[in-house]
Design a protein around this motif. Structure first.
Motif, mmCIF file in Angstrom:
data_model
loop_
_atom_site.group_PDB
_atom_site.id
_atom_site.type_symbol
_atom_site.label_atom_id
_atom_site.label_comp_id
_atom_site.label_asym_id
_atom_site.label_seq_id
_atom_site.Cartn_x
_atom_site.Cartn_y
_atom_site.Cartn_z
ATOM 1 N N GLY A 28 1.247 41.201 -6.302
ATOM 2 C CA GLY A 28 2.438 42.038 -6.372
ATOM 3 C C GLY A 28 2.249 43.463 -5.900
ATOM 4 N N TYR A 29 1.120 43.760 -5.231
ATOM 5 C CA TYR A 29 0.902 45.112 -4.734
ATOM 6 C C TYR A 29 1.667 45.322 -3.431
ATOM 7 C CZ TYR A 29 -2.995 44.646 -8.003
ATOM 8 O OH TYR A 29 -3.743 44.411 -9.115
ATOM 9 N N ASP A 30 1.928 46.593 -3.108
ATOM 10 C CA ASP A 30 2.622 46.881 -1.860
ATOM 11 C C ASP A 30 1.723 46.517 -0.681
ATOM 12 O OD1 ASP A 30 1.360 49.654 -0.705
ATOM 13 O OD2 ASP A 30 1.355 49.643 -2.901
ATOM 14 N N PHE A 31 2.333 46.355 0.492
ATOM 15 C CA PHE A 31 1.602 45.851 1.652
ATOM 16 C C PHE A 31 0.448 46.764 2.050
ATOM 17 C CE2 PHE A 31 0.928 45.597 6.273
ATOM 18 C CZ PHE A 31 0.533 44.274 6.368
ATOM 19 N N MET A 32 0.656 48.091 2.050
ATOM 20 C CA MET A 32 -0.407 49.003 2.458
ATOM 21 C C MET A 32 -1.588 48.937 1.509
ATOM 22 S SD MET A 32 -1.781 51.007 4.544
ATOM 23 C CE MET A 32 -0.476 51.276 5.741
ATOM 24 N N THR A 33 -1.322 48.770 0.213
ATOM 25 C CA THR A 33 -2.415 48.621 -0.749
ATOM 26 C C THR A 33 -3.209 47.359 -0.457
ATOM 27 O OG1 THR A 33 -1.252 49.820 -2.510
ATOM 28 C CG2 THR A 33 -2.994 48.302 -3.185
ATOM 29 N N SER A 34 -2.507 46.235 -0.261
ATOM 30 C CA SER A 34 -3.175 44.960 0.018
ATOM 31 C C SER A 34 -3.929 45.011 1.340
ATOM 32 C CB SER A 34 -2.150 43.821 0.046
ATOM 33 O OG SER A 34 -1.466 43.725 -1.179
ATOM 34 N N PHE A 35 -3.265 45.531 2.368
ATOM 35 C CA PHE A 35 -3.859 45.575 3.706
ATOM 36 C C PHE A 35 -5.101 46.474 3.733
ATOM 37 C CE2 PHE A 35 -4.332 47.039 8.049
ATOM 38 C CZ PHE A 35 -4.048 45.916 8.820
ATOM 39 N N SER A 36 -4.965 47.684 3.220
ATOM 40 C CA SER A 36 -6.066 48.645 3.313
ATOM 41 C C SER A 36 -7.204 48.317 2.356
ATOM 42 C CB SER A 36 -5.555 50.069 3.049
ATOM 43 O OG SER A 36 -5.098 50.209 1.714
ATOM 44 N N SER A 37 -6.904 47.703 1.202
ATOM 45 C CA SER A 37 -7.972 47.344 0.260
ATOM 46 C C SER A 37 -8.849 46.244 0.848
ATOM 47 C CB SER A 37 -7.389 46.903 -1.082
ATOM 48 O OG SER A 37 -6.559 45.761 -0.936
ATOM 49 N N VAL A 38 -8.248 45.281 1.533
ATOM 50 C CA VAL A 38 -9.031 44.234 2.198
ATOM 51 C C VAL A 38 -9.797 44.830 3.374
ATOM 52 C CG1 VAL A 38 -8.916 42.087 3.513
ATOM 53 C CG2 VAL A 38 -7.509 42.361 1.470
ATOM 54 N N ALA A 39 -9.144 45.714 4.135
ATOM 55 C CA ALA A 39 -9.829 46.377 5.257
ATOM 56 C C ALA A 39 -11.023 47.176 4.752
ATOM 57 C CB ALA A 39 -8.860 47.288 5.994
ATOM 58 N N ALA A 40 -10.861 47.816 3.601
ATOM 59 C CA ALA A 40 -11.931 48.643 3.046
ATOM 60 C C ALA A 40 -13.106 47.815 2.552
ATOM 61 C CB ALA A 40 -11.390 49.500 1.898
ATOM 62 N N THR A 41 -12.842 46.593 2.087
ATOM 63 C CA THR A 41 -13.927 45.769 1.545
ATOM 64 C C THR A 41 -14.585 44.892 2.609
ATOM 65 O OG1 THR A 41 -12.214 44.209 0.796
ATOM 66 C CG2 THR A 41 -13.103 45.739 -0.826
ATOM 67 N N ILE A 42 -13.805 44.250 3.467
ATOM 68 C CA ILE A 42 -14.400 43.368 4.470
ATOM 69 C C ILE A 42 -15.138 44.164 5.544
ATOM 70 C CG2 ILE A 42 -12.465 43.224 6.110
ATOM 71 C CD1 ILE A 42 -13.002 40.180 6.204
ATOM 72 N N ASN A 43 -14.732 45.434 5.734
ATOM 73 C CA ASN A 43 -15.438 46.312 6.672
ATOM 74 C C ASN A 43 -16.490 47.172 5.973
ATOM 75 O OD1 ASN A 43 -14.087 45.729 9.241
ATOM 76 N ND2 ASN A 43 -12.271 46.570 8.268
#
Length: 488
Positions: A412-427
């Protein structure tokens, strides 16, 4: 599948971790903290487990790339599982999931944290937390290869499975010597940064912690504001060293042995420095009116560009409040990452360059279909297998990325939170944007999301395929064959 050799490697890794856990034990003696007892207990546990797994040396020490990938993936999982135990046993991170998250983030040099108050940790735990960055930066298996030599080219398969980048090359004929050279350069640069930070008035303990975080391009700080309270001199020193640790270490080898022309001709390093320069300029132009000073604006722009492209994750300011164009540049840098053969994460500059050259080659072939044109990199034609593996890597990376984003959106998080949190961890970067921004942490994410992030951190640090091979059903059939003996 050479199961006995995989078991032997895992045992060696636990013995190495037992030795590494002695550093926080020494720290506890210096600061007279009781937490050191738990670290000593876990060190003993690692040592006993490692000795039991290495009591019988395998008769056949040769293994291939698939065994190298399995051994690498399991090694990092074992490291994290045993490495998180001191946090739980001391009660400083009582939740096993949170302790494991912090440890995986440390070893993978991600720097994402679940701690709301970092300064509440003991010196002992702060030492271990930051030391995991330094260990994971160059790779514990590379360290193992520096002291243990395997036969039949097995050491190359192990190094190739752990080292970041599209390809791994020997610096010298023996892998053991190559690993020793890499760690020698790594150690010397870390010491130099410690000295420069200490000369700038930073306390010795903090200088050591930040040098560990910079060297591993990890980003664990020991203050809640990361590096916002550091002096301008200290921030510039860390900016320079973040960029230096993002360079392919082969360049330092060439410089060390006075092969300056070859070092200058390294195409990836030139593109890396060019991307940094252009990005700093763009960000600076968009934030120059925020801080009321050209010098301060330039320092924040240079620091955050260096921090993001090298996937270090230190912060000096809340870049989530910057202009959208400046944030867009940082978001792109999250995916580009540092050079192959560095301690940085991300897709890597060399792969990005090869992707663009592949695109231009295809466009050229459309216009000149009868002409044969090779893709050149560092003044030599690239083999089709390298280009193919780069394209497969990119496609697999994007698939895993969007699957992870899709999984997080269920929370239920906003798209930028979901997108950037995955970008921050996988990278392996650390801070994202929005609710995962530089002034926030990952404590509020659910247990499900944290395990998704942990998988992303591991898969990103190990260049995707070692972890994916571990998840492949056929791998487990070979690891635990039914009704037949081990083929090797």
């Amino acid at each position: 599948m050479n199961n006995t050799m995989i078991r032997f490697i895992l045992g060696q890794i636990l013995r190495v971790e037992a030795a590494l856990l002695l550093l926080p034990c020494v720290t506890s003696l210096i600061y007279r903290e009781a937490q050191g007892q738990m670290y000593l207990f876990v060190a003993a546990l690692c040592l006993v487990s490692g000795l039991l797994m290495t009591t019988r040396k395998p008769k056949n020490t040769v293994f291939y790339l698939k065994e190298g990938c399995v051994a690498t993936a399991l090694s990092w999982i074992f490291l994290s599982l045993f490495g998180c135990l001191p946090f739980v046993l001391t009660g400083e991170i009582p939740s096993f999931t949170d302790a494991l998250f912090e440890t995986v983030s440390g070893f993978t040099t991600t720097g994402t944290s679940i701690l709301p108050d970092i300064e509440a940790l003991s010196h002992t735990s702060l030492m271990w937390r930051s030391f995991t960055h330094w260990i994971g930066g160059m790779g514990v298996l590379v360290f193992l290869l520096a002291i243990v030599s395997l036969s039949g080219g097995s050491d190359m398969n192990l190094m190739r499975a752990e080292s970041p980048g599209p390809s791994v090359e020997k610096l010298v004929p023996k892998i053991r010597s190559s690993a020793a050279i890499l760690y020698g350069i790594y150690f010397a640069m870390t010491i130099l940064e410690m000295i420069l930070l200490a000369c700038g008035g930073m306390p010795i303990f903090e200088s050591i912690m930040l040098a560990f975080g910079t060297a591993g391009t990890g980003g664990f700080a020991i203050k809640n504001d990361s590096l916002a309270s550091a002096t301008a001199y200290q921030q510039w020193v860390i900016t320079i060293f973040m960029i230096l640790f993002g360079v392919n270490f082969n360049a330092y080898y060439l410089i060390l042995f006075r092969k300056f022309k070859k070092a200058i001709r390294m195409e990836e390093v030139r593109y890396y420095l060019m991307i940094i320069t252009v990005s700093i300029l763009i960000v600076f132009l968009h934030i120059r009116n925020i801080y009321g000073s050209i010098g301060i604006s330039l320092r924040h722009a240079a620091f955050q560009v260096a921090s993001i492209i090298t996937t270090t994750g230190f912060v000096t300011t809340d870049f989530d409040a910057w202009h959208e164009n400046a944030k867009a540049v940082l978001l792109l840098l999250m995916f580009i990452g540092a050079c192959a053969g560095s301690t940085g994460g991300g897709i890597k500059v060399s792969r990005i360059v090869l992707l663009f050259k592949s695109l231009f080659k295809e466009l050229y072939n459309y216009i000149h279909p009868k002409n044969v044109r090779a893709i050149w990199f560092d003044k030599r034609p690239m083999e089709k297998s390298v280009v193919r593996s780069t394209l497969v890597y990119f496609m697999t990376f994007m698939l895993l990325f969007f699957v992870s984003v899709f999984a997080i959106t269920f929370e239920g998080y906003d798209f930028m939170t979901s997108f950037s949190s995955v970008a921050a961890t996988i990278n392996n970067i650390g801070p994202g944007m929005s609710l995962a921004g530089p002034t926030e942490n990952f404590a509020y994410f659910s247990v499900f999301s944290k395990y998704v992030f942990m998988f992303d951190m591991l898969v990103g640090r190990l260049e995707l395929f070692p972890m994916l091979i571990l998840l492949y059903p056929g791998t487990w059939k070979e690891l635990f064959p039914k009704g037949r003996s081990n083929p090797r």
